[in-house]
Write a protein that holds these residues in place. Structure first.
Motif, PDB file in Angstrom:
ATOM      1  N   MET A   1     -15.872  15.233   6.558  1.00  0.00           N
ATOM      2  CA  MET A   1     -15.335  13.879   6.793  1.00  0.00           C
ATOM      3  C   MET A   1     -16.439  12.882   7.253  1.00  0.00           C
ATOM      4  O   MET A   1     -17.172  13.069   8.058  1.00  0.00           O
ATOM      5  N   SER A   2     -16.413  11.820   6.688  1.00  0.00           N
ATOM      6  CA  SER A   2     -17.511  10.692   6.954  1.00  0.00           C
ATOM      7  C   SER A   2     -17.258  10.190   8.616  1.00  0.00           C
ATOM      8  O   SER A   2     -16.063  10.281   9.032  1.00  0.00           O
ATOM      9  N   ASP A   3     -18.216   9.479   9.046  1.00  0.00           N
ATOM     10  CA  ASP A   3     -18.157   8.947  10.303  1.00  0.00           C
ATOM     11  C   ASP A   3     -16.957   7.943  10.603  1.00  0.00           C
ATOM     12  O   ASP A   3     -16.275   7.907  11.189  1.00  0.00           O
ATOM     13  N   ILE A   4     -16.772   7.072   9.581  1.00  0.00           N
ATOM     14  CA  ILE A   4     -15.719   6.169   9.287  1.00  0.00           C
ATOM     15  C   ILE A   4     -14.334   6.793   9.161  1.00  0.00           C
ATOM     16  O   ILE A   4     -13.540   6.424   9.973  1.00  0.00           O
ATOM     17  N   ALA A   5     -14.181   7.833   8.638  1.00  0.00           N
ATOM     18  CA  ALA A   5     -12.994   8.685   8.539  1.00  0.00           C
ATOM     19  C   ALA A   5     -12.744   9.213   9.916  1.00  0.00           C
ATOM     20  O   ALA A   5     -11.793   9.259  10.125  1.00  0.00           O
ATOM     21  N   HIS A   6     -13.813   9.693  10.471  1.00  0.00           N
ATOM     22  CA  HIS A   6     -13.563  10.350  11.619  1.00  0.00           C
ATOM     23  C   HIS A   6     -12.931   9.427  12.798  1.00  0.00           C
ATOM     24  O   HIS A   6     -12.344   9.435  13.562  1.00  0.00           O
ATOM     25  N   ARG A   7     -13.712   8.269  12.784  1.00  0.00           N
ATOM     26  CA  ARG A   7     -13.427   7.338  13.498  1.00  0.00           C
ATOM     27  C   ARG A   7     -11.942   6.672  13.458  1.00  0.00           C
ATOM     28  O   ARG A   7     -11.153   6.453  14.410  1.00  0.00           O
ATOM     29  N   TYR A   8     -11.638   6.628  12.316  1.00  0.00           N
ATOM     30  CA  TYR A   8     -10.176   6.056  11.743  1.00  0.00           C
ATOM     31  C   TYR A   8      -9.221   7.180  12.507  1.00  0.00           C
ATOM     32  O   TYR A   8      -8.072   7.020  12.887  1.00  0.00           O
ATOM     33  N   ARG A   9      -9.544   8.587  12.163  1.00  0.00           N
ATOM     34  CA  ARG A   9      -8.700   9.645  12.842  1.00  0.00           C
ATOM     35  C   ARG A   9      -8.494   9.387  14.277  1.00  0.00           C
ATOM     36  O   ARG A   9      -7.378   9.623  14.898  1.00  0.00           O
ATOM     37  N   LEU A  10      -9.506   9.227  14.861  1.00  0.00           N
ATOM     38  CA  LEU A  10      -9.407   9.006  16.521  1.00  0.00           C
ATOM     39  C   LEU A  10      -8.570   7.869  16.763  1.00  0.00           C
ATOM     40  O   LEU A  10      -7.826   7.925  17.565  1.00  0.00           O
ATOM     41  N   LEU A  11      -8.898   6.662  16.230  1.00  0.00           N
ATOM     42  CA  LEU A  11      -8.124   5.471  16.424  1.00  0.00           C
ATOM     43  C   LEU A  11      -6.654   5.635  16.134  1.00  0.00           C
ATOM     44  O   LEU A  11      -5.759   5.198  16.703  1.00  0.00           O
ATOM     45  N   SER A  12      -6.463   6.100  15.022  1.00  0.00           N
ATOM     46  CA  SER A  12      -4.809   6.391  14.427  1.00  0.00           C
ATOM     47  C   SER A  12      -4.298   7.315  15.413  1.00  0.00           C
ATOM     48  O   SER A  12      -2.975   7.153  15.446  1.00  0.00           O
ATOM     49  N   ASP A  13      -4.871   8.188  15.856  1.00  0.00           N
ATOM     50  CA  ASP A  13      -4.344   9.485  16.643  1.00  0.00           C
ATOM     51  C   ASP A  13      -3.798   8.711  18.015  1.00  0.00           C
ATOM     52  O   ASP A  13      -2.707   9.077  18.261  1.00  0.00           O
ATOM     53  N   GLY A  14      -4.712   7.671  18.448  1.00  0.00           N
ATOM     54  CA  GLY A  14      -4.156   6.999  19.707  1.00  0.00           C
ATOM     55  C   GLY A  14      -3.056   6.399  19.725  1.00  0.00           C
ATOM     56  O   GLY A  14      -2.263   6.176  20.333  1.00  0.00           O
ATOM     57  N   LEU A  15      -3.028   5.672  18.308  1.00  0.00           N
ATOM     58  CA  LEU A  15      -1.755   4.807  18.224  1.00  0.00           C
ATOM     59  C   LEU A  15      -0.564   5.793  18.077  1.00  0.00           C
ATOM     60  O   LEU A  15       0.375   5.438  18.565  1.00  0.00           O
ATOM     61  N   LEU A  16      -0.748   6.683  17.272  1.00  0.00           N
ATOM     62  CA  LEU A  16       0.430   7.550  17.195  1.00  0.00           C
ATOM     63  C   LEU A  16       0.976   8.147  18.216  1.00  0.00           C
ATOM     64  O   LEU A  16       2.117   8.114  18.507  1.00  0.00           O
ATOM     65  N   ALA A  17       0.069   8.598  19.214  1.00  0.00           N
ATOM     66  CA  ALA A  17       0.342   9.184  20.521  1.00  0.00           C
ATOM     67  C   ALA A  17       1.195   8.212  21.242  1.00  0.00           C
ATOM     68  O   ALA A  17       2.257   8.412  22.119  1.00  0.00           O
ATOM     69  N   ARG A  18       0.950   6.627  21.493  1.00  0.00           N
ATOM     70  CA  ARG A  18       1.694   5.933  22.327  1.00  0.00           C
ATOM     71  C   ARG A  18       3.000   5.663  21.337  1.00  0.00           C
ATOM     72  O   ARG A  18       4.186   5.571  22.013  1.00  0.00           O
ATOM     73  N   ILE A  19       3.243   5.804  19.979  1.00  0.00           N
ATOM     74  CA  ILE A  19       4.457   5.531  19.416  1.00  0.00           C
ATOM     75  C   ILE A  19       5.333   6.648  19.709  1.00  0.00           C
ATOM     76  O   ILE A  19       6.549   6.459  20.145  1.00  0.00           O
ATOM     77  N   VAL A  78      12.717  -3.527   9.989  1.00  0.00           N
ATOM     78  CA  VAL A  78      12.921  -2.293  10.359  1.00  0.00           C
ATOM     79  C   VAL A  78      14.525  -1.701  10.463  1.00  0.00           C
ATOM     80  O   VAL A  78      15.182  -2.407  11.070  1.00  0.00           O
ATOM     81  N   GLU A  79      14.728  -0.841   9.452  1.00  0.00           N
ATOM     82  CA  GLU A  79      16.037  -0.292   9.302  1.00  0.00           C
ATOM     83  C   GLU A  79      16.738   0.165  10.505  1.00  0.00           C
ATOM     84  O   GLU A  79      15.664   0.847  11.427  1.00  0.00           O
ATOM     85  N   PRO A  80      17.846   0.283  11.104  1.00  0.00           N
ATOM     86  CA  PRO A  80      18.275   0.953  12.369  1.00  0.00           C
ATOM     87  C   PRO A  80      18.081   2.636  12.138  1.00  0.00           C
ATOM     88  O   PRO A  80      18.295   2.916  11.125  1.00  0.00           O
ATOM     89  N   GLY A  81      17.612   3.043  13.270  1.00  0.00           N
ATOM     90  CA  GLY A  81      17.422   4.644  13.348  1.00  0.00           C
ATOM     91  C   GLY A  81      16.161   4.935  12.730  1.00  0.00           C
ATOM     92  O   GLY A  81      15.900   6.156  12.681  1.00  0.00           O
ATOM     93  N   THR A  82      15.207   4.128  12.265  1.00  0.00           N
ATOM     94  CA  THR A  82      13.928   4.379  11.693  1.00  0.00           C
ATOM     95  C   THR A  82      13.060   5.222  12.950  1.00  0.00           C
ATOM     96  O   THR A  82      13.096   4.785  13.944  1.00  0.00           O
ATOM     97  N   ASP A  83      12.316   6.302  12.213  1.00  0.00           N
ATOM     98  CA  ASP A  83      11.531   7.166  12.986  1.00  0.00           C
ATOM     99  C   ASP A  83      10.083   6.434  12.654  1.00  0.00           C
ATOM    100  O   ASP A  83       9.548   6.695  11.776  1.00  0.00           O
ATOM    101  N   LEU A  84       9.656   5.364  13.760  1.00  0.00           N
ATOM    102  CA  LEU A  84       8.274   4.800  13.437  1.00  0.00           C
ATOM    103  C   LEU A  84       7.233   5.836  13.512  1.00  0.00           C
ATOM    104  O   LEU A  84       6.311   5.280  12.859  1.00  0.00           O
ATOM    105  N   ALA A  85       7.117   6.760  14.295  1.00  0.00           N
ATOM    106  CA  ALA A  85       6.061   7.770  14.218  1.00  0.00           C
ATOM    107  C   ALA A  85       6.138   8.406  12.809  1.00  0.00           C
ATOM    108  O   ALA A  85       4.924   8.523  12.363  1.00  0.00           O
ATOM    109  N   VAL A  86       7.254   8.762  12.229  1.00  0.00           N
ATOM    110  CA  VAL A  86       6.987   9.338  10.988  1.00  0.00           C
ATOM    111  C   VAL A  86       6.564   8.443   9.867  1.00  0.00           C
ATOM    112  O   VAL A  86       5.690   8.781   9.173  1.00  0.00           O
ATOM    113  N   ALA A  87       7.061   7.032  10.016  1.00  0.00           N
ATOM    114  CA  ALA A  87       6.550   5.967   9.067  1.00  0.00           C
ATOM    115  C   ALA A  87       5.089   5.805   9.406  1.00  0.00           C
ATOM    116  O   ALA A  87       4.477   5.622   8.221  1.00  0.00           O
ATOM    117  N   PHE A  88       4.456   5.724  10.570  1.00  0.00           N
ATOM    118  CA  PHE A  88       3.283   5.704  10.590  1.00  0.00           C
ATOM    119  C   PHE A  88       2.164   6.789  10.031  1.00  0.00           C
ATOM    120  O   PHE A  88       1.355   6.526   9.531  1.00  0.00           O
TER     121      PHE A  88
END
Length: 197
Positions: A1-19, A78-88
């Motif tokens: 995994m490249s450094d950029i892909a690794h940083r993206y993973r860390l950042l996106s994991d942070g948002l996913l955890a908040r969602i 966003v449609e009613p009942g949408t699971d935003l965690a799954v969508a993200f």
């Protein structure tokens, strides 16, 4: 995994955890993005991911997982009942796969705040900004964990400095606010991107 892909993973994991931690009754809470709810913030991030992937794949973006498409200045429906965690998760996985493929990651975008650069560079600069700021926006809106990764915050702030004029020229980013002289790294970053923590 490249450094950029690794940083993206860390950042996106942070948002996913908040969602995932957002209570069901807080999605309509007002966010620091004027006129947008917590739901709108997450839908905007999903929409942005889809737009980038569409450019790389040479196809128009399409609605999916209950989240529509829109311009980046608007929040998609966003449609009613949408699971935003799954969508993200779905668009996050697509972005991760793209950034982990050297050929696709080298695709040059036609323009934007950084000019015509490889998509991985745009993801590493503007994408990092979007993920950090909107992670904080969501947390602030719903009373969640506002603490961002200090190393990623400091790095993102530094790489954004030369691109401030380009970011402002898009009209999509709030002007910086002078930070207190004793501000920590996260506070200084948030003031830089026009937030008042």
């Amino acid at each position: 995994m490249s450094d950029i892909a690794h940083r993206y993973r860390l950042l996106s994991d942070g948002l996913l955890a908040r969602i995932q931690a957002t209570p069901a009754d807080r999605w309509d809470a007002a966010s620091p993005c004027e006129g947008w709810t917590a739901r709108d913030v997450v839908a905007h991030v999903i929409n942005g991911h889809r737009g980038i992937l569409a450019m790389v794949n040479g196809k128009p973006p399409a609605a999916a997982d209950g989240v529509g498409i829109s311009s980046m200045a608007d929040a998609p429906t966003v449609e009613p009942g949408t699971d935003l965690a799954v969508a993200f998760e779905h668009c996050r996985d697509g972005m991760q796969a793209m950034l982990s493929d050297p050929d696709r990651a080298a695709t040059r975008l036609p323009g934007g705040p950084l000019g015509p650069v490889p998509v991985e560079q745009a993801a590493d600069v503007v994408g990092s900004l979007e993920l950090l700021v909107h992670t904080w926006d969501l947390a602030r809106a719903v009373g969640g964990d506002e603490k961002l990764d200090p190393e990623l915050v400091a790095r993102t702030h530094q790489v954004l400095l030369p691109h401030y004029a380009g970011l402002q020229a898009t009209g999509a980013f709030q002007p910086s606010i002078p930070a207190p002289h004793d501000a920590d790294a996260q506070t200084a970053f948030l003031y830089f991107v026009g937030r008042q923590p």
